[in-house]
Design a protein around this motif. Sequence first.
Motif, PDB file in Angstrom:
ATOM      1  N   VAL A   1       0.819  -1.217   0.000  1.00 39.65           N
ATOM      2  CA  VAL A   1       0.000   0.000   0.000  1.00 39.65           C
ATOM      3  C   VAL A   1       0.853   1.268   0.000  1.00 39.65           C
ATOM      4  N   HIS A   2       1.935   1.251   0.740  1.00 40.74           N
ATOM      5  CA  HIS A   2       2.787   2.446   0.889  1.00 40.74           C
ATOM      6  C   HIS A   2       4.136   2.208   0.218  1.00 40.74           C
ATOM      7  N   ARG A   3       4.120   1.951  -1.038  1.00 40.76           N
ATOM      8  CA  ARG A   3       5.316   1.587  -1.795  1.00 40.76           C
ATOM      9  C   ARG A   3       6.423   2.627  -1.662  1.00 40.76           C
ATOM     10  N   HIS A   4       7.631   2.126  -1.349  1.00 38.23           N
ATOM     11  CA  HIS A   4       8.851   2.949  -1.313  1.00 38.23           C
ATOM     12  C   HIS A   4       8.751   4.154  -0.370  1.00 38.23           C
ATOM     13  N   LYS A   5       7.918   4.045   0.630  1.00 34.88           N
ATOM     14  CA  LYS A   5       7.790   5.127   1.613  1.00 34.88           C
ATOM     15  C   LYS A   5       8.118   4.591   3.012  1.00 34.88           C
ATOM     16  N   SER A   6       8.650   5.465   3.830  1.00 33.86           N
ATOM     17  CA  SER A   6       8.883   5.086   5.224  1.00 33.86           C
ATOM     18  C   SER A   6       7.608   5.339   6.033  1.00 33.86           C
ATOM     19  N   CYS A   7       7.541   4.751   7.212  1.00 36.64           N
ATOM     20  CA  CYS A   7       6.389   4.984   8.094  1.00 36.64           C
ATOM     21  C   CYS A   7       6.213   6.458   8.396  1.00 36.64           C
ATOM     22  N   ASN A   8       7.332   7.146   8.619  1.00 33.49           N
ATOM     23  CA  ASN A   8       7.266   8.558   8.995  1.00 33.49           C
ATOM     24  C   ASN A   8       6.769   9.439   7.855  1.00 33.49           C
ATOM     25  N   VAL A   9       7.134   9.091   6.616  1.00 35.63           N
ATOM     26  CA  VAL A   9       6.630   9.826   5.452  1.00 35.63           C
ATOM     27  C   VAL A   9       5.123   9.637   5.330  1.00 35.63           C
ATOM     28  N   VAL A  10       4.671   8.411   5.526  1.00 32.51           N
ATOM     29  CA  VAL A  10       3.237   8.132   5.457  1.00 32.51           C
ATOM     30  C   VAL A  10       2.481   8.918   6.526  1.00 32.51           C
ATOM     31  N   MET A  11       3.022   8.968   7.738  1.00 35.48           N
ATOM     32  CA  MET A  11       2.365   9.709   8.824  1.00 35.48           C
ATOM     33  C   MET A  11       2.265  11.199   8.504  1.00 35.48           C
ATOM     34  N   ARG A  12       3.291  11.737   7.889  1.00 33.63           N
ATOM     35  CA  ARG A  12       3.240  13.160   7.505  1.00 33.63           C
ATOM     36  C   ARG A  12       2.186  13.392   6.425  1.00 33.63           C
ATOM     37  N   GLN A  13       2.061  12.436   5.502  1.00 30.18           N
ATOM     38  CA  GLN A  13       1.044  12.566   4.458  1.00 30.18           C
ATOM     39  C   GLN A  13      -0.366  12.559   5.040  1.00 30.18           C
ATOM     40  N   TYR A  14      -0.548  11.831   6.115  1.00 27.63           N
ATOM     41  CA  TYR A  14      -1.846  11.754   6.772  1.00 27.63           C
ATOM     42  C   TYR A  14      -1.984  12.807   7.894  1.00 27.63           C
ATOM     43  N   ASN A  15      -1.005  13.689   7.964  1.00 26.74           N
ATOM     44  CA  ASN A  15      -1.012  14.769   8.959  1.00 26.74           C
ATOM     45  C   ASN A  15      -1.068  14.235  10.395  1.00 26.74           C
ATOM     46  N   ARG A  16      -0.352  13.143  10.622  1.00 26.97           N
ATOM     47  CA  ARG A  16      -0.251  12.580  11.968  1.00 26.97           C
ATOM     48  C   ARG A  16       1.074  13.038  12.579  1.00 26.97           C
ATOM     49  N   ARG A  17       0.986  13.902  13.592  1.00 25.28           N
ATOM     50  CA  ARG A  17       2.182  14.495  14.190  1.00 25.28           C
ATOM     51  C   ARG A  17       2.541  13.800  15.497  1.00 25.28           C
ATOM     52  N   GLY A  18       3.747  14.110  15.998  1.00 21.37           N
ATOM     53  CA  GLY A  18       4.156  13.630  17.317  1.00 21.37           C
ATOM     54  C   GLY A  18       4.611  12.193  17.374  1.00 21.37           C
ATOM     55  N   LEU A  19       4.892  11.579  16.227  1.00 28.55           N
ATOM     56  CA  LEU A  19       5.293  10.175  16.201  1.00 28.55           C
ATOM     57  C   LEU A  19       6.565   9.991  15.373  1.00 28.55           C
ATOM     58  N   HIS A  20       7.404   9.065  15.811  1.00 27.26           N
ATOM     59  CA  HIS A  20       8.561   8.676  15.001  1.00 27.26           C
ATOM     60  C   HIS A  20       8.664   7.157  15.039  1.00 27.26           C
ATOM     61  N   PHE A  21       8.608   6.541  13.846  1.00 22.41           N
ATOM     62  CA  PHE A  21       8.605   5.086  13.725  1.00 22.41           C
ATOM     63  C   PHE A  21       9.972   4.560  13.305  1.00 22.41           C
ATOM     64  N   ILE A  22      10.309   3.379  13.813  1.00 24.85           N
ATOM     65  CA  ILE A  22      11.466   2.619  13.329  1.00 24.85           C
ATOM     66  C   ILE A  22      11.002   1.187  13.089  1.00 24.85           C
TER      67      ILE A  22
END
Length: 313
Positions: free
Chosen positions: A22-43
């Motif tokens: 679903v989120h091809r070639h994107k990191s979790c953090n990029v996806v969260m920014r696209q969905y305007n989800r702040r305050g999170l950092h994924f590894i």
Amino acid sequence: MVHTLSILIDLEPEHLHYFEMVHRHKSCNVVMRQYNRRGLHFILYRKNKLACSIFVDVVEILGRTLVKESDYTYIKKYLINCLSILFNDENLFFEHNLTRFDFSFNAYIPNAKIRQQILKLLKKLPGAYRRMQQNNSYKTSMLYKSKSVEVIVYDKVAERLAKQEKIRSYEKDMLRVEVKLSNAHIYRQCHRHGKPKQLFTFLHLFLFEKYFEQYFLNFIHCGDYYTSSIAFKKIMKSTLKEKEKTKLIQLLERINKEGIDKVKSSYNPKTFRKWMTYLDTLKINPILIPDTAGIIHIHSLQKYYFNTLKKLS
């Protein structure tokens, strides 16, 4: 009540498969920014065992520094939604493992000079407390650290400026105080009390009070900071005996010149506690403001803690 925390969640191959499809070639953090989800950092961890680590800035998510027990419902829904976006599984949150939890409160002090002076005064406290050692490496903070717990006081504005970051409205003129619990400490406490190693176990007002009383309040003293002349006048106006007044002033003079560690070691522990109790009763901090500071009185951080406690209750 809380500033930041970290959780770890085990993943299955189907979770990773969904994420990559679903989120091809994107990191979790990029996806969260696209969905305007702040305050999170994924590894994402892919070697040995599939897992996801999430650093959660609760203050940034809520947009305010006052975090209450009742905010748990919103935080839970927020994280469930984010995990659903990434891995298509709303139940992942309920399997999380809490690995870090930072209790905190904020002191609103508009005068930057006073904020900096408080940090200088706090660095004059004893070099060790409850297995924690003081670390004076940082100009804009005061730090005590052990393997399992950290206590830090820092100027949020100075930190943002040093990192060339934007100062958020709820951070302006704030001195932040935190008691940070490590993964090892959280594990021991949950194992000892038979509690789940999860967020809801620690997001409680009684634990906020417990940790600040144990690791901060009993350590910094309840009295306000004064210059020597003001402190001595308050002692002389007290109801103590004349001999006690003289000895108490002499004690403060020694602490001011020699440092509290050296002076404390020269006293019988019971006798030293007696003099500290006298100072607490008079609301005078044993650490004096230098005459050259250009400031004659600073409120103890305990005042700001109890103000926060009232708002949380």
